[in-house]
Design a protein around this motif. Structure first.
Motif, PDB file in Angstrom:
ATOM      1  N   GLY A  16       0.844  -1.200   0.000  1.00  0.00           N
ATOM      2  CA  GLY A  16       0.000   0.000   0.000  1.00  0.00           C
ATOM      3  C   GLY A  16       0.872   1.240   0.000  1.00  0.00           C
ATOM      4  N   ILE A  17       0.234   2.386  -0.214  1.00  0.00           N
ATOM      5  CA  ILE A  17       1.010   3.623  -0.355  1.00  0.00           C
ATOM      6  C   ILE A  17       1.673   4.025   0.970  1.00  0.00           C
ATOM      7  N   ASN A  18       1.008   3.751   2.112  1.00  0.00           N
ATOM      8  CA  ASN A  18       1.618   4.083   3.405  1.00  0.00           C
ATOM      9  C   ASN A  18       2.911   3.309   3.605  1.00  0.00           C
ATOM     10  N   GLU A  19       2.841   1.997   3.361  1.00  0.00           N
ATOM     11  CA  GLU A  19       4.016   1.161   3.579  1.00  0.00           C
ATOM     12  C   GLU A  19       5.108   1.490   2.563  1.00  0.00           C
ATOM     13  N   ASN A  21       5.767   4.369   1.258  1.00  0.00           N
ATOM     14  CA  ASN A  21       6.437   5.602   1.682  1.00  0.00           C
ATOM     15  C   ASN A  21       7.308   5.391   2.917  1.00  0.00           C
ATOM     16  N   VAL A  22       6.720   4.775   3.960  1.00  0.00           N
ATOM     17  CA  VAL A  22       7.450   4.650   5.232  1.00  0.00           C
ATOM     18  C   VAL A  22       8.635   3.683   5.092  1.00  0.00           C
ATOM     19  N   THR A  23       8.360   2.513   4.551  1.00  0.00           N
ATOM     20  CA  THR A  23       9.364   1.446   4.595  1.00  0.00           C
ATOM     21  C   THR A  23      10.348   1.516   3.430  1.00  0.00           C
TER      22      THR A  23
ATOM     23  N   TRP B 497       2.535   4.444  10.330  1.00  0.00           N
ATOM     24  CA  TRP B 497       1.578   3.357  10.126  1.00  0.00           C
ATOM     25  C   TRP B 497       1.656   2.880   8.681  1.00  0.00           C
ATOM     26  N   ILE B 498       1.809   1.574   8.488  1.00  0.00           N
ATOM     27  CA  ILE B 498       2.026   1.081   7.125  1.00  0.00           C
ATOM     28  C   ILE B 498       0.881   0.215   6.627  1.00  0.00           C
ATOM     29  N   GLY B 499      -0.259   0.271   7.298  1.00  0.00           N
ATOM     30  CA  GLY B 499      -1.395  -0.540   6.851  1.00  0.00           C
ATOM     31  C   GLY B 499      -1.952  -0.062   5.512  1.00  0.00           C
ATOM     32  N   MET B 500      -2.714  -0.927   4.874  1.00  0.00           N
ATOM     33  CA  MET B 500      -3.345  -0.553   3.604  1.00  0.00           C
ATOM     34  C   MET B 500      -4.463   0.449   3.874  1.00  0.00           C
ATOM     35  N   ARG B 501      -4.619   1.399   2.956  1.00  0.00           N
ATOM     36  CA  ARG B 501      -5.729   2.343   3.079  1.00  0.00           C
ATOM     37  C   ARG B 501      -7.022   1.655   2.663  1.00  0.00           C
ATOM     38  N   GLU B 504      -7.635   1.359  -0.894  1.00  0.00           N
ATOM     39  CA  GLU B 504      -6.693   0.509  -1.626  1.00  0.00           C
ATOM     40  C   GLU B 504      -7.207  -0.931  -1.728  1.00  0.00           C
ATOM     41  N   PHE B 508      -7.215  -2.671  -5.348  1.00  0.00           N
ATOM     42  CA  PHE B 508      -6.518  -3.910  -5.669  1.00  0.00           C
ATOM     43  C   PHE B 508      -7.420  -5.125  -5.546  1.00  0.00           C
TER      44      PHE B 508
END
Lengths: 291, 513
Positions: A16-19, A21-23, B497-501, B504, B508
């Motif tokens: 996902g876009i959050n991961e 960007n962060v990771t 926080w790296i969870g999927m929105r 999303e 997908f």
């Protein structure tokens, strides 16, 4: 509407876009080096330094006062591409060809006045949100016949995503009748998945569904062998090593005469490539990070 | 504690510590939900300047009392002292100051008042009452200034009387309302008001009461002060009409039908003078009224408080509320973007739109907003064709925005749509930026994507709008400013926080099989 099981399957496979960007984007790419990717002129300096195949740079214009002299110095070329260094989404790109000693755009005469106006507009930031910009004048790419076997118009390109200099996923972007010559997925272009092990094209994704052939002309896509595959991969790795950036999307074109050439590099490569490949990036990236 | 996880510990600390102080403050001084609400509190000071006082000279004034709609604090007395006692009369609470010797005296008597609006619903099928209790009976009788037995008044009253209570009250109200207003402070009785067809609040109220009494409906005049942030000498008179155990307020002069605004302070009921004094004294008085925001019931007074901001900056409440609530709105936007995945024009543009709409009526404001965006979007096509540079293009668009707003105002004035004419108050810059972003997206991404982003932008603006209007949230932040720190902690966590929105999962969905 969405089963818990399906959600979990997506969450473990899809990046996902959050991961992203962060990771990856922020953790792998030092922010101070972003301009090397975002600014086409800086990017090409690095490429030339490392003698990586890319369009030859004919000239760079940084000030309006330099337009006339730089323009005069590129007159011996028969075709050229004019680009804003900080443009996005293909805005401001002008392809000029010489016919009977006269510059033309899409077959129609394009006067020196029009050219100068366009160059001035780029410098004054028309395509860079109002901040001033530079003009890059470079060699005009002639698409390889391989592309014409799929779709005869526009310049398709390959996008390869690399983590720590290793290619992990790729796609070929091809224009459609709807996309008006543009190859970007969100502008109506096709994203075609690539089998990284064999160098063959897989399905084409048009934003809604998958196709085995080009939806406009039924030309074969699925299973088609990509020419220069090994060179293409090697070129992407060479490029990734040349930049102090560890999570990259590299755009590569195939020139009729010169073969694979780097077009540009991207520090925030889009996530639609997962749809084109019918495969999530997360699982691959996770397994690479564990090693 | 590895540096890798440092952010997490910092975030936890930023969340837990403020939470602990909130709970501690709450335990130390429990407050009710209504105690959190900042209300308009008025400090009312009676200032008397007396000279030439003889022995046993006195001054009497009605003092405010707490009742079902107003709460009055303990009084504070400052200045020269006189003997003071209070008398409870049927008409109100009277303060009596008496001098024991010849002297001059300047003193202030002050209370804090919190009051609320009251409104009654009357229905067309309400009949008339015929029998009344002992206490109410006197309010049917004629009195010196309320000549309800006078034949002119009685005849008029019978003409105005309808088959039911509500219509009768409306008739009385409308009749008195059409009498010309005057500003006189002089006592005008009911009959004079009718004859001259001209009166101030006291004459109109007396005529209104006289009409009711002549119709067999108990009624009385009520005296008090309209609380506003000024010093003044004027008091106000309105009417209370008895119906089924309730005294229902009517202020004909200021057009309050069966309702009383929050800032009406009731002092006495009956045809009385607010202040009386013995003859021969030199006498001056003034009511000083100061408005502030707060709660009368002191609550959560531990730790830093932001209350003084409300009263000492001199900023309008709307502006201050916008500023104080901006962080919480920003947090909501961050959640909607990073957790839900809504794409908008600009990160905080929706918040600015919501803030801009706060000055105008929501729906008319939105209509004006959409009109402007459509105009600019259409304008964008030729401007793009001309290949204009960014800044001059923005100037053209901004000018178009101003012209559109002016046009809307001219049209709305013509058709008397007052709410729409207020759309001039919309922030032109915010409008221009939104319109420009929309036009740009239109060119780059085509119509559906641009409309989607516009929709999301307005959706989030719509969600932010009530937050910016919330007095309860304002009260919470004023009482517990440490919640700002808590928000910082939350945002540090959200930042990693790296969870999927949520959206999303939809994007997908094809890959879920």
């Amino acid at each position: 509407m969405f089963g818990l099981f399906k959600r979990k399957a997506l969450a473990t496979n899809i990046l996902g876009i959050n991961e992203r960007n962060v990771t990856y984007v922020y953790a792998k790419n030092p922010k101070r080096h972003f301009p090397l990717a975002d600014d086409k002129v800086l990017c090409k300096e690095v490429l030339h330094q490392h003698q990586i195949a890319c369009a030859e740079t004919y000239g760079v214009i940084e000030r309006v006062g330099d337009i006339a002299s730089v323009w005069a110095s590129v007159q011996h070329h028969q075709a050229l591409a004019i680009k804003p260094a900080n443009g996005s989404g293909g805005g401001g790109i002008l392809i000029l060809k010489k016919e009977d000693n006269q510059w033309t755009k899409s077959g129609k005469p394009f006067s020196e006045y029009q050219i100068f106006a366009h160059l001035a507009q780029i410098i004054m930031g028309m395509y860079a949100f109002g901040s001033s910009d530079k003009v890059l004048i470079e060699q005009c790419i002639e698409p390889h016949p391989f592309f014409h076997e799929i779709y005869p118009v526009g310049v398709p390109d390959f996008r390869i995503i690399l983590l720590n200099d290793q290619p992990i996923m790729g796609m070929l972007r091809v224009p459609t009748d709807k996309s008006d010559g543009k190859a970007n997925l969100h502008q109506g272009g096709l994203g075609i998945g690539m089998d990284m092990a064999t160098g063959r094209l897989t399905h084409a994704y048009d934003g809604e569904q998958y196709h085995k052939t080009h939806p406009d002309n039924n030309n074969k896509i699925l299973g088609k062998k990509i020419p220069y595959w090994e060179t293409l991969l090697a070129l992407s790795i060479q490029t990734s090593k040349a930049f102090p950036l560890d999570y990259l999307g590299i755009d590569i074109v195939l020139d009729k005469t010169f073969g694979p050439m780097i077009m540009e590099i991207n520090v925030r490569p889009g996530l639609g490539i997962q749809l084109a490949n019918r495969k999530g990036l997360k699982a691959i990236l996770d397994s690479m990070e564990q090693v | 504690m590895t540096p890798k996880n440092l952010y997490r510990y910092v975030a936890y600390a930023l969340i837990v510590l403020p939470l602990a102080t909130v709970i501690w403050k709450f335990n130390a001084n429990p407050i009710s939900l209504s105690g959190l609400w900042p209300k308009e509190i008025y400090t009312l000071t009676y200032e008397f300047d007396l000279s030439n006082l003889r022995e046993n000279a006195f001054i009497k004034a009605f003092l405010p009392q707490s009742n079902n709609r107003q709460v009055v604090s303990q009084p504070i007395y400052t200045g020269d002292t006189l003997a003071f006692e209070t008398i409870l009369s049927p008409t109100g609470k009277i303060g009596v100051w008496t001098s024991e010797q010849e002297k001059e005296a300047v003193f202030q008597w002050a209370v804090e008042i919190e009051s609320k609006k009251i409104a009654y619903d009357l229905f067309p099928d309400m009949g008339f009452e015929t029998s009344f209790s002992e206490e109410v009976m006197p309010y049917l009788e004629a009195s010196q200034h309320i000549q309800s037995k006078d034949s002119t008044i009685d005849t008029l009253a019978q003409q105005l009387k309808a088959g039911d209570f509500l219509t009768t009250m409306q008739n009385n109200f409308l009749f008195v309302q059409q009498i010309t207003n005057s500003n006189t402070g002089v006592l005008t009785d009911a009959l004079t008001t009718l004859r001259r067809n001209r009166a101030s609040c006291n004459g109109k109220s007396r005529l209104f009461v006289a009409l009711c009494r002549a119709q067999g409906i108990p009624a009385k005049v009520v005296g008090g002060i309209i609380l506003e942030n000024v010093s003044k000498r004027t008091s106000h008179l309105w009417a209370n009409v008895y119906y089924q155990g309730y005294w229902i307020p009517y202020d004909v002069l200021n057009q309050h039908f069966a309702e009383l605004p929050a800032n009406y302070l009731e002092l006495y009921a009956g045809d009385e003078f607010l202040i009386k004094h013995t003859k021969d004294i030199e006498f001056d008085y003034q009511f000083h009224i100061q408005r502030k925001y707060g709660t009368l019931t002191k609550s959560a007074s531990i730790g830093p408080q932001l209350w003084p901001l409300l009263n000492q900056t001199g900023l309008p409440l709307n502006l201050l509320r916008g500023l104080l609530l901006l962080p919480i709105v920003a947090v909501v936007i961050a959640l909607l973007r990073n957790v839900v995945g809504l794409k908008t024009f600009g990160v905080f543009l929706p918040a600015l739109i919501a803030l801009g709409l706060a000055n105008v009526d929501l729906w008319w404001g939105l209509l004006a907003f959409l009109t402007v965006i459509i105009v600019v979007a259409i304008l964008h096509y030729p401007l793009d064709k001309f290949g204009l540079l960014h800044t001059p293009k923005l100037v053209i668009m901004m000018t178009a925005v101003v012209i559109t707003l002016l046009g809307l105002s001219v049209v709305s004035i013509q058709y008397q749509w007052t709410s729409l004419s207020r759309s001039m108050l919309l922030p032109v810059i915010v409008l221009s930026i939104t319109a420009e972003r929309f036009a740009k997206t239109l060119v780059e991404e085509q119509l559906p994507e641009a409309l989607k982003m516009l929709g999301y932008t307005f959706l989030i603006a719509g969600l932010c709008y009530p937050i910016f209007q919330s007095d309860l949230l304002l009260g919470i932040f004023l009482h517990f400013p440490e919640i700002y720190i808590l928000l910082l902690g939350l945002m540090i966590l959200l930042g990693r926080w790296i969870g999927m929105r949520v959206l999303e999962y939809q994007r997908f969905a094809l890959l879920a099989t």
